[in-house]
Design a protein around this motif. Structure first.
Motif, PDB file in Angstrom:
ATOM      1  N   ALA A 341      -8.345  -0.614  36.684  1.00  0.00           N
ATOM      2  CA  ALA A 341      -6.957  -0.171  36.894  1.00  0.00           C
ATOM      3  C   ALA A 341      -6.910   1.317  37.223  1.00  0.00           C
ATOM      4  CB  ALA A 341      -6.116  -0.471  35.655  1.00  0.00           C
ATOM      5  N   SER A 342      -7.706   2.109  36.520  1.00  0.00           N
ATOM      6  CA  SER A 342      -7.680   3.553  36.751  1.00  0.00           C
ATOM      7  C   SER A 342      -8.204   3.939  38.121  1.00  0.00           C
ATOM      8  CB  SER A 342      -8.511   4.255  35.667  1.00  0.00           C
ATOM      9  OG  SER A 342      -8.590   5.636  35.904  1.00  0.00           O
ATOM     10  N   LEU A 343      -9.095   3.138  38.681  1.00  0.00           N
ATOM     11  CA  LEU A 343      -9.725   3.481  39.960  1.00  0.00           C
ATOM     12  C   LEU A 343      -9.017   2.856  41.158  1.00  0.00           C
ATOM     13  CD1 LEU A 343     -13.490   3.219  38.928  1.00  0.00           C
ATOM     14  CD2 LEU A 343     -12.078   5.274  39.122  1.00  0.00           C
ATOM     15  N   PRO A 387       2.862   4.065  24.990  1.00  0.00           N
ATOM     16  CA  PRO A 387       3.251   5.306  25.677  1.00  0.00           C
ATOM     17  C   PRO A 387       2.817   5.294  27.140  1.00  0.00           C
ATOM     18  CG  PRO A 387       1.322   5.688  24.308  1.00  0.00           C
ATOM     19  CD  PRO A 387       1.788   4.283  24.012  1.00  0.00           C
ATOM     20  N   SER A 388       3.317   6.259  27.889  1.00  0.00           N
ATOM     21  CA  SER A 388       2.953   6.368  29.296  1.00  0.00           C
ATOM     22  C   SER A 388       1.475   6.742  29.420  1.00  0.00           C
ATOM     23  CB  SER A 388       3.817   7.422  29.990  1.00  0.00           C
ATOM     24  OG  SER A 388       3.635   8.690  29.378  1.00  0.00           O
ATOM     25  N   VAL A 389       0.881   6.263  30.494  1.00  0.00           N
ATOM     26  CA  VAL A 389      -0.539   6.531  30.757  1.00  0.00           C
ATOM     27  C   VAL A 389      -0.662   6.923  32.215  1.00  0.00           C
ATOM     28  CG1 VAL A 389      -2.875   5.645  30.644  1.00  0.00           C
ATOM     29  CG2 VAL A 389      -1.160   4.749  29.089  1.00  0.00           C
ATOM     30  N   GLY A 390      -0.947   8.200  32.481  1.00  0.00           N
ATOM     31  CA  GLY A 390      -1.046   8.645  33.863  1.00  0.00           C
ATOM     32  C   GLY A 390       0.262   8.420  34.598  1.00  0.00           C
ATOM     33  N   ALA A 425     -10.253   7.821  31.717  1.00  0.00           N
ATOM     34  CA  ALA A 425     -10.627   7.390  33.061  1.00  0.00           C
ATOM     35  C   ALA A 425      -9.798   8.124  34.116  1.00  0.00           C
ATOM     36  CB  ALA A 425     -10.449   5.878  33.193  1.00  0.00           C
ATOM     37  N   ASP A 426      -8.498   8.327  33.821  1.00  0.00           N
ATOM     38  CA  ASP A 426      -7.649   9.067  34.752  1.00  0.00           C
ATOM     39  C   ASP A 426      -8.138  10.505  34.920  1.00  0.00           C
ATOM     40  OD1 ASP A 426      -5.946   7.150  35.607  1.00  0.00           O
ATOM     41  OD2 ASP A 426      -4.331   7.599  34.209  1.00  0.00           O
ATOM     42  N   GLU A 427      -8.482  11.129  33.791  1.00  0.00           N
ATOM     43  CA  GLU A 427      -8.982  12.506  33.854  1.00  0.00           C
ATOM     44  C   GLU A 427     -10.287  12.571  34.642  1.00  0.00           C
ATOM     45  OE1 GLU A 427      -9.312  13.698  29.818  1.00  0.00           O
ATOM     46  OE2 GLU A 427      -7.150  13.849  29.487  1.00  0.00           O
ATOM     47  N   SER A 428     -11.152  11.577  34.435  1.00  0.00           N
ATOM     48  CA  SER A 428     -12.407  11.547  35.187  1.00  0.00           C
ATOM     49  C   SER A 428     -12.145  11.363  36.669  1.00  0.00           C
ATOM     50  CB  SER A 428     -13.297  10.417  34.660  1.00  0.00           C
ATOM     51  OG  SER A 428     -13.608  10.607  33.294  1.00  0.00           O
ATOM     52  N   ASP A 433     -11.679  13.605  42.087  1.00  0.00           N
ATOM     53  CA  ASP A 433     -10.868  13.981  43.253  1.00  0.00           C
ATOM     54  C   ASP A 433     -10.920  15.489  43.494  1.00  0.00           C
ATOM     55  OD1 ASP A 433     -10.189  11.355  43.602  1.00  0.00           O
ATOM     56  OD2 ASP A 433      -8.244  11.516  42.598  1.00  0.00           O
ATOM     57  N   ARG A 434     -10.882  16.261  42.384  1.00  0.00           N
ATOM     58  CA  ARG A 434     -10.981  17.715  42.545  1.00  0.00           C
ATOM     59  C   ARG A 434     -12.332  18.098  43.137  1.00  0.00           C
ATOM     60  NH1 ARG A 434      -8.477  17.716  37.466  1.00  0.00           N
ATOM     61  NH2 ARG A 434     -10.487  18.067  36.447  1.00  0.00           N
ATOM     62  N   GLY A 435     -13.390  17.410  42.664  1.00  0.00           N
ATOM     63  CA  GLY A 435     -14.716  17.695  43.204  1.00  0.00           C
ATOM     64  C   GLY A 435     -14.800  17.388  44.692  1.00  0.00           C
TER      65      GLY A 435
END
Length: 623
Positions: A341-343, A387-390, A425-428, A433-435
């Motif tokens: 889901a995160s990806l 709670p909200s996630v991303g 997973a969202d932070e990763s 994406d930043r990388g």
């Protein structure tokens, strides 16, 4: 109910109640075994079990099991009104079942004792109907005007029962008519519960399940015994055998606890029952070994402990490991789904995948957005707030397992783990994406600073051979940019010598002289990032001088100290007003590249040209 009673742990309450029920069972069982000559402790004079009537033991076992299940419910929820009523119904079942079996020993009883058992049987049977009717008036939801209905039920049936049990209007056989009318009242209450719960899936499921079990259990007894007797016909089944139908109610309750969490009991109720069953098994084995094998009490206790240790506990451990292994496997699959889901490529896809994960695992009947900021159980387990996630909003899901269950603290803990994993997973993914973005920026910067400068140099080359050489060098640098790597680490002096020659060649066609000075301690090795930085700074400065400065001289000064490399580049061109200049792509790249290596960058300008200064730390970059 006193506060002292409620302070007793559920396990202790259940053990005490089980001991009382077991004591009553033992008394009536011994009464059945007594010879017609009277009470005796001489076992050899007792009647064989097969001569005491199987129907009497069915009656005793039915009363005991119904009582134990109802006692279990009350031990876990002593304050819950519905649980109290159900426990009372179990006590009434024990009363009429034990009284009926006791009446089989009429030769051992006095007339007063026999009459007392008959009255106990009548009160137990009628009391069961009264209590169950009241239970369905208030549970799982309260029927309209429930107080009036409960009061009428208790007053009417109690008065009728007492009138036919005591006094001048005594008529024992009318108990069958009383229980028949009570059964009609129970059915009416169940129908009422199903009607008022038509918009509440959980209450409707409880009403249908428990109502069906009660109607099947009590209704089977009424149909085979009470109705025929009421209409002066012989019963279709021996009354004491028909008592076994009442076990359907209590078996239905046990299954309902697993499916619907009746009376809001959680899964921990089964843990308590599990260990109590071990204690009961231990006691039963001890009694059996003492009575049947004529062992000493100490020997019997040791043997029973051995059997429990060798048979029950290993079997229990095997079952537990199989159950928990399945749950761990399910949770592992859930974690894989969280990562999937995160990806997902878009925010919409991530939201849909997260909601699909929750839907597939918990199977709620309702899912809606909420404002919650934490994971918590709501409405006594009916709802679970997430709670909200991303990019996914906060949610509240209701009625798990298609309305057949409640959310438990275990579900809450699992969701907290899923939320934590989803956020990680969202932070990763954001870091990735930043990388990617930074790598794109690096490539663009290198192409602008290095490749652009070299192509300009080749463009102004006068000889084809020189032009070809410069283009080949540019292609080599382009490969380094793409692969994020340069040629092996080079000595500082060698790299600067090549850079000096390259810069002089670029400036010469434009009539710009180069002054190059180097102060260095000796042979030093450069990291690839340092090579990029120095080359880019000098190349970009030379390009700006050629395009904008209108200068005829460029001075490059490089000084290497123990702590840093200092670079100063100055031209004697027309200069510019520093307040009117913004860092464009080239200068901005130069500044970003220096600062990314922990260095400092400055640009000074005036009427006599521009001065660029940069300092790069040696630590971690130069050996």
């Amino acid at each position: 109910m006193s506060a002292r009673t409620l302070s007793i742990p559920p396990f202790a309450r259940l053990i005490a109640l089980a001991a009382l029920g077991g004591g009553a069972f033992a008394f009536f069982a011994l009464l059945l075994l007594m010879p017609i000559t009277g009470w005796t402790w001489n076992v050899q004079e007792w009647r064989p079990i097969w001569e005491t009537g199987a129907e009497n033991w069915v009656s005793l076992l039915t009363g005991l099991l119904a009582y134990l299940v109802s006692a279990w419910i009350w031990a876990l929820k002593p304050r819950n009104v519905a649980a109290i009523l159900f426990a009372a119904s179990g006590l009434m079942t024990l009363l009429f079942c034990f009284s009926a079996s006791g009446m089989a020993t009429a030769l051992l009883l006095s007339d007063a004792q026999f009459i007392a058992l008959i009255r106990g049987n009548i009160i137990g049977a009628s009391g069961f109907g009264i209590i169950v009717t009241c239970l369905f008036i208030i549970y799982p939801g309260q029927l309209p005007r429930w107080r009036t209905f409960c009061t009428f039920t208790v007053v009417f049936f109690s008065a009728w029962t007492l009138l036919r049990t005591f006094g001048p209007y005594q008529k024992f056989e009318e108990v069958q008519a009383i229980t028949f009318i009570e059964m009609i009242a129970i059915v009416a209450a169940v129908i009422g519960q199903i009607f008022i719960a038509r918009h509440d899936p959980r209450q409707r499921a409880i009403a249908v399940w428990l109502g069906t079990a009660t109607i099947l259990g009590a209704g089977a007894f009424i149909s085979t015994v009470a109705i025929p007797i009421t209409f002066n016909q012989p019963p279709l089944l021996v009354e004491k055998y028909a008592f076994a139908f009442f076990l359907v109610i209590y078996i239905g309750l046990a299954v309902g606890l697993l499916r619907y969490r009746l009376f809001d009991l959680g899964g921990w109720a089964y843990t308590l029952a599990f260990y109590v069953s071990a204690a009961i098994l231990l006691i039963a084995l001890d009694v059996a070994l003492i009575g049947l094998l004529t062992l000493e009490p100490g020997q019997a206790l040791g043997a029973s402990l051995l059997l429990v240790a060798l048979l029950y506990l290993p079997l229990r451990d095997l079952i537990w490991r199989r159950v928990t292994r399945g749950k761990r496997s399910d949770e592992t699959e859930l974690f894989h789904q969280v990562l999937d889901a995160s990806l997902q490529p878009s925010p919409e896809n991530r939201i849909a995948a997260w909601e699909r994960l929750l839907q597939n695992h918990f199977q709620p009947l309702d899912m809606e957005t909420s404002q919650t900021t934490e994971t918590r159980l709501e409405e006594e387990g009916i709802a679970l707030s997430i709670p909200s996630v991303g990019v996914a909003p906060a949610l509240q899901i209701r009625y798990p397992k298609q309305g057949r269950s409640l959310f438990t603290p275990r579900d809450c803990a699992l969701v907290e783990q899923l939320v934590s994993l989803m956020r990680h997973a969202d932070e990763s993914r954001h870091a990735y994406d930043r990388g990617v973005s930074e790598e794109r920026t690096r490539i663009a910067r290198d192409i602008h600073d290095n490749i652009g400068a070299q192509l300009m140099r080749a463009l102004h080359s006068e000889t084809p051979e020189r032009k070809d050489t410069q283009i080949r060098d540019t292609l080599a640098d382009l490969r380094d940019v793409i692969n994020n790597a340069q040629s092996p680490v080079l000595p500082l002096e060698e790299m600067l010598a090549d850079l000096r020659a390259e810069t002089a060649d670029r400036l010469e066609p434009h009539g710009i002289a180069l002054d190059w000075t180097l102060e260095s301690e000796g042979a030093l090795l450069l990291s690839p990032s340092f090579i990029h930085a120095l080359r880019s700074l000098v190349r970009e400065a030379a390009s700006n001088t050629i395009k904008h400065a209108s200068a005829d001289r460029l001075t490059v000064s490089i000084r290497v100290t123990e702590l840093q490399v200092q670079l100063h580049i100055e031209d004697n061109g027309q200069g510019f007003a520093i307040g009117t200049v913004t860092l464009g792509q080239g200068l901005g790249n130069m500044k970003a590249r220096v600062e990314s290596l922990g260095g400092a960058f400055s640009l000074e300008a005036g009427s006599a040209g521009a001065r660029l200064s940069a300092s790069l730390p040696r630590e971690g970059h130069i050996q």
